[in-house]
Design a protein around this motif. Structure first.
Motif, PDB file in Angstrom:
ATOM      1  N   UNK A   1      31.415  22.520   7.448  1.00 37.38           N
ATOM      2  CA  UNK A   1      32.816  22.294   7.082  1.00 37.38           C
ATOM      3  C   UNK A   1      33.747  22.625   8.247  1.00 37.38           C
TER       4      UNK A   1
ATOM      5  N   UNK B   1       9.480  17.710   1.417  1.00 41.77           N
ATOM      6  CA  UNK B   1      10.938  17.866   1.408  1.00 41.77           C
ATOM      7  C   UNK B   1      11.387  18.086  -0.028  1.00 41.77           C
TER       8      UNK B   1
ATOM      9  N   UNK C   1      17.199  15.981  13.068  1.00 42.41           N
ATOM     10  CA  UNK C   1      17.421  14.977  12.024  1.00 42.41           C
ATOM     11  C   UNK C   1      18.698  15.280  11.251  1.00 42.41           C
TER      12      UNK C   1
ATOM     13  N   UNK D   1      18.844  23.239  -1.846  1.00 43.48           N
ATOM     14  CA  UNK D   1      19.023  24.491  -2.575  1.00 43.48           C
ATOM     15  C   UNK D   1      17.757  24.891  -3.323  1.00 43.48           C
TER      16      UNK D   1
ATOM     17  N   UNK E   1      17.249  20.210   6.470  1.00 42.91           N
ATOM     18  CA  UNK E   1      16.804  18.965   5.823  1.00 42.91           C
ATOM     19  C   UNK E   1      16.022  19.242   4.539  1.00 42.91           C
TER      20      UNK E   1
ATOM     21  N   UNK F   1      11.025  16.557  -5.210  1.00 44.23           N
ATOM     22  CA  UNK F   1      10.918  16.412  -3.770  1.00 44.23           C
ATOM     23  C   UNK F   1      10.005  15.281  -3.330  1.00 44.23           C
ATOM     24  N   UNK F   2       9.739  15.242  -2.043  1.00 45.62           N
ATOM     25  CA  UNK F   2       8.874  14.226  -1.446  1.00 45.62           C
ATOM     26  C   UNK F   2       7.638  14.916  -0.873  1.00 45.62           C
ATOM     27  N   UNK F   3       6.446  14.337  -1.133  1.00 44.91           N
ATOM     28  CA  UNK F   3       5.206  14.961  -0.669  1.00 44.91           C
ATOM     29  C   UNK F   3       4.887  14.608   0.777  1.00 44.91           C
ATOM     30  N   UNK F   4       5.702  13.735   1.371  1.00 50.23           N
ATOM     31  CA  UNK F   4       5.453  13.302   2.747  1.00 50.23           C
ATOM     32  C   UNK F   4       6.793  13.088   3.423  1.00 50.23           C
ATOM     33  N   UNK F   5       7.239  14.059   4.187  1.00 51.36           N
ATOM     34  CA  UNK F   5       8.616  14.023   4.682  1.00 51.36           C
ATOM     35  C   UNK F   5       8.753  13.338   6.026  1.00 51.36           C
ATOM     36  N   UNK F   6       7.941  13.767   7.018  1.00 48.41           N
ATOM     37  CA  UNK F   6       8.179  13.216   8.356  1.00 48.41           C
ATOM     38  C   UNK F   6       6.933  12.976   9.190  1.00 48.41           C
TER      39      UNK F   6
ATOM     40  N   UNK G   1      21.568  16.204  12.125  1.00 49.49           N
ATOM     41  CA  UNK G   1      22.776  15.571  12.644  1.00 49.49           C
ATOM     42  C   UNK G   1      22.618  14.079  12.919  1.00 49.49           C
TER      43      UNK G   1
ATOM     44  N   UNK H   1      12.370  22.838   8.607  1.00 49.60           N
ATOM     45  CA  UNK H   1      13.656  22.281   9.023  1.00 49.60           C
ATOM     46  C   UNK H   1      14.586  22.523   7.832  1.00 49.60           C
TER      47      UNK H   1
ATOM     48  N   UNK I   1      13.118  20.355   4.558  1.00 49.63           N
ATOM     49  CA  UNK I   1      11.786  19.876   4.950  1.00 49.63           C
ATOM     50  C   UNK I   1      10.925  21.071   5.372  1.00 49.63           C
TER      51      UNK I   1
END
Lengths: 469, 469
Positions: B237, B353, B149, B357, B387, B420-425, B151, B384, B389
Motif C-alpha cells: 500500500x 500454492x 513473480x 492467508x 505468492x 490451492x494448487x498442487x503444482x505451482x511453478x 511483482x 515464496x 507458493x
C-alpha cells in the motif's frame, strides 16, 4: 420443431424464444450483421448450459454463445441458429477482499462487477465504452482490452480461473483462485479469447486491485505524437508505472463529439490536432495523501511535468480535472467512441497494434496510401496510445465489399511492415476472417483447426467465425 | 543405427552423440532420475530442429527437448530416447531498449539475458537459484516462476511471442512483439508451460522492465507468518506495489545453510523460527533519488515500517542491507534452496500454492498429519510467501515409492481443502504425474489428451510426462 420442445424442457418455455421475441438478438451492435436467430435460449445455470449443449450435439445443431452482445466483429451473429444467451446467469457469487478476487457468472454486466469491487474499496480495472451492457462472458471470450490495459493488462491477465461447458456438454472446472498454477496445458488461456469456438465460459474467478485513492486526469493538446510519448515515458519513470490510461483523440474525433452529443463541450478554447487523455492513479499513500495545498501529490507531479512541457514548447494546452465531475466528462468523451464511429456508412474499421514509437508512422502511411486509392476516404480513428493500439477506421466512398476489403488490406500491409498485429483487442469474429486467412501464420491456423476439431469434432460451436476454414 | 546416421547428417557428427558423450545428460539435477539417452542431438538452428523432428516423425522416434536441464520434476529425463538439446542455440538476437524487448533463442542462459538487459539499464525480472545454468527454452516450457513473480508475474506474463517446431517438423511463427494480439486461439500460452508436449520452443520475444534504481532489502525475524503478511500488505500500500520479493525461510533452513555452505553467516545474532527476506525495488525517481541522509527514500520507508513493527512487538529482529554485497549475501542464502534440499534422501518434494492467508494453516496441517503418518519425518521447506507458493518437502523414514506417495497425498489433501494448487511453478514432468491423474479435473485431462493427440498424433514429443494416460 422438435428441437424447440427439447430445449424448452431444459430452460423452461419462457426462456426458449422464437419469432418476434428474438428481435433483440437479430442485429449486432455495429449494425453490420443482421438476421434473427432460429431460437434464443436463456439458461439459468451451468447445468442447463450443459444440457443444451448435450442436446445440440445429439441433434448436430450450431450453438452461438452471447452475453452482452456489444462486440464489434460480428462474433455473436447467428441467423437461423441456436443463440445461447448467458444473460440470466448474472450472479456475483463472491467478492473476497482479502484475496482480492471475485467469482462471477458469465452474464454479470461489467459495470456491476465494477460496483461490487468498489463496495470493498477495490477495482476491477478493465473498462471500455460498453461497460454498462457488456458481460463478463463476452469480455472473457474476446479477451477484451480497453482503456486501462496499459497498467493492468487485458482480460486474460485479470482472470485466475474459469468454468466452461464443452461442445459435448461436459463441464470443465478450472476455477483456480491462486496466482500460480502449472498443472498441465494452459486450458484457461486457451478458452479465454477463443470466441466461443472451444466451449462456453459460464463462470470465472477475476482479480481485483486496490482502488486508487486519488487520480490525476488531464486533457492535453500537443503538437505531435512524439512529445506525447516522451511525456508518457517521463510519467511512468516518475511514478513507477502509475499511468492508468493514455488515450489519443484527433481533431475530427473531438469535432464529431461536439456535433453529435447533446451538451458536449470542447476540451480547450481552441481546436487542436492531437488531443490526449492521460490519467494517473495513486494507490500509494505518498501519492494520494493531500499535501499542504490540499491536493494529492500525484496531481502536483502531473502539473510539474506539464509545466516543463509548456516551457519546452511541446505542450499547446492542458486542462487538469479538478473534481470527479470534470474527470467523468473527460472519460465520457473518450467512451463515446463506438457511438461516434458506427453511425455513418460505408465505414471500414480495424483494430491494430504497432510498437509504441511507430504509431505516428503507421497513421501517416495508412492515411497516405488510402488517399491514393480512395481520394474521398475520410479517416476516423482513436488510439489507446499507451498500448500502440489504434482503432483505425475510415469512411469510404464505395460500399462494395471488394472496395472495403481493398482498403482494409492497405491497413494490414502497413501493420505488417511495422511488425504489428492486425487484431489487437476486439477479436476476429466474422469481420476479420479474411484477414486471418491471409495474414496469420498458416501453421498457426492449422494448429487452431486441429484444436477446434479435437474439442468440437462436429463443429457446432459458433461456426463460420474466428478460425478460417 | 541408421537413425544416428540420419540425425548426424542434420546436425553434423560432432553434435550427434552416443555412449559416454551423453553422460552429461544421463541424470537430472535432483538425482531422482537417471539413465542415459540413446542419442543426444545438439542442433545449431531452428531449421535443424525442424529437420530432426521431421526425421523422428518418419521413424516414429521419441524426442525429448532439453535446454539447461535444471528442472526439478524429471521433465527432461530420456533413457534410451532422442534427447534434443537446445544449448547451442544461445544467441540473443536483439535487445530493443525503446520497445523494452529481447529476442532470444531457446539455449540462452537466464543469467546471460539478465546481463544483456543490464547493459541497457533494464532487467529481465524472472530469476531463481539456477539462473546461471537454466535456459530460456526450459524457462518457457515450464512457465517457470521464482522469487520476483510477486511483482512481475511468471514466465508466461513476461513473454510476447514465440517460435516453435511441431512434432511433424513444421515451424510455427508466433513472434509477436506487441502487447495486444487477439488473432485467434492463444497458441503462445498453450505452448508455454506445455513441457515439450506440443512442440519445441526455439525462440521468443521477452519483455524487459526498467531497472530499479535503488533496492531496499532486508532480513526480518518475526514471531509468526501473520505479522509478516500484514507487513507485506502495508509495504504494498505504501509503495503502490513495489515489493519485488517476500521469501520465507524457517529455522531449520537457516541452520542447514550454516552447516553446509562454506563461509555462510547467520542472518541474526540469535536463531529465529520465521525468517523473511524482503526486497523493495524503486523505479520511481521519488523513491530512488537519495534524500538528505544519502539514502534512497525507499530504504527510509522500509525502516519506518520496521520501526513501527518493533514498537508493536511484531518484529523480533531486522537487518537492512547497506550495500550490494550485503544484498547479494541475503539472496545467496535464499538461492541455495535446491542445493540445501536435495542432498539428503529419502525426500519428497512438492510445489504447492494456497491463498496467501492460508499458508500458516497449510503448514500446520501438513506438518501435523505427516507426523501422525511418519513420526520420524522431518519437514524441510521454504516459500515464496508473497505468492502463497510453498516448496513443501519432507525427509521421510521409508524410501519406498508407496510411502513417499502416501506422504505426498497427505500434502495434496491439505492443499485441496484450502482451495490451492498442487503444482505451482515447477511443472508436472514425471514426478507429479500421479498427482495430475488423481487431482486434476478429469474433463481437463481429457481436453489435454485431445489437444496432445491433435498436434502430435504419434505421441513422439516427450512421452510419459505431464499428461497422464
Amino acid at each position: 420443431m422438435t428441437s424447440l420442445k427439447a430445449f424448452a424442457e431444459i430452460v423452461g418455455t419462457d426462456y426458449a424464444m422464437i419469432g418476434a421475441d428474438t428481435a433483440k438478438w437479430a442485429q449486432d451492435w455495429t449494425g453490420a450483421y443482421s438476421g434473427a436467430p432460429g431460437v434464443v435460449l436463456r439458461p439459468a445455470d451451468t447445468a442447463q448450459v450443459s444440457a443444451i449443449l448435450r442436446k445440440a450435439s445429439e441433434l448436430r445443431l450450431s450453438v452461438i454463445p452471447v452475453s452482452g452482445n456489444t462486440g464489434l466483429v460480428g462474433g455473436t451473429h447467428a441467423p437461423g441458429g441456436v443463440l445461447l444467451s448467458l444473460d440470466r446467469m448474472n450472479t456475483i457469487r463472491e467478492v473476497n477482499p482479502r484475496a482480492r478476487t471475485a467469482v462471477v457468472e458469465a452474464g454479470v454486466i461489467l459495470s456491476a462487477l465494477h460496483e461490487a469491487a468498489d463496495d470493498h474499496e477495490l477495482i476491477f480495472p478493465l473498462t471500455f465504452g460498453a461497460h454498462g451492457s457488456a458481460m463478463i462472458g463476452g469480455v472473457l471470450s474476446t479477451n477484451a482490452g480497453g482503456s486501462n490495459v496499459l497498467r493492468y493488462g487485458n482480460t486474460r491477465d485479470l482472470c485466475l480461473g474459469i468454468e466452461a461447458v464443452l461442445a459435448d456438454g461436459r463441464v470443465v472446472d478450472l476455477m483456480s483462485a491462486v496466482h500460480k498454477d502449472n498443472s498441465g496445458l494452459d486450458l484457461r488461456d486457451l478458452l479465454i479469447g477463443a470466441e466461443g469456438q472451444l466451449g462456453v465460459i459460464t463462470a470465472a474467478v477475476m482479480k481485483l486491485y486496490p482502488k486508487p485513492r486519488a487520480y490525476a486526469t488531464a486533457m492535453l493538446a500537443v503538437p505531435a505524437l512524439g512529445p506525447a510519448l516522451d511525456l508518457l515515458n517521463r510519467l511512468q519513470d516518475a511514478t513507477g508505472g502509475a499511468v492508468e490510461a493514455f488515450e489519443y483523440m484527433p481533431r475530427n474525433y473531438i469535432q464529431t463529439h461536439l456535433d453529435r452529443i447533446e451538451g458536449a463541450r470542447p476540451p480547450f478554447d481552441e481546436m487542436h490536432d492531437v488531443n490526449i487523455l492521460v490519467e494517473l492513479g495513486a494507490t500509494a499513500d505518498r501519492d494520494a495523501d493531500p499535501g499542504p495545498d490540499g491536493k494529492p501529490p500525484i496531481m502536483a507531479l502531473l502539473e510539474r511535468e506539464l509545466e516543463a512541457m509548456l516551457e519546452a514548447g511541446t505542450l499547446l494546452d492542458a486542462v487538469i480535472a479538478q473534481n470527479e465531475a470534470q474527470r467523468r466528462e473527460m472519460w465520457a468523451r473518450r467512451e463515446a467512441a463506438a457511438e461516434l464511429t458506427f453511425w455513418r456508412k460505408p465505414y471500414i474499421d480495424t483494430d491494430v497494434a504497432v510498437p509504441l514509437d511507430r504509431v505516428e508512422t503507421f497513421l501517416e502511411q495508412a492515411n497516405t496510401r488510402i488517399a491514393a486509392k480512395d481520394p474521398e476516404a475520410e479517416p476516423f480513428y482513436i488510439a489507446h496510445l499507451g498500448d500502440g493500439n489504434v482503432h483505425y477506421g475510415c469512411y469510404v466512398s464505395d460500399p462494395s465489399p471488394a472496395h472495403k476489403d481493398a482498403i482494409i488490406a492497405i491497413v494490414e500491409d502497413v501493420v505488417a511492415e511495422l511488425g504489428g498485429s492486425f487484431s489487437a483487442e476486439h477479436g476476429v469474429g466474422q469481420s476479420k476472417l479474411a484477414t486471418m486467412r491471409r495474414r496469420k501464420d498458416p501453421v498457426a491456423l492449422d494448429m487452431m483447426r486441429r484444436i477446434k476439431h479435437a474439442l468440437d469434432s462436429q463443429g457446432i460451436l459458433n461456426p463460420g467465425k474466428t478460425i478460417p476454414d
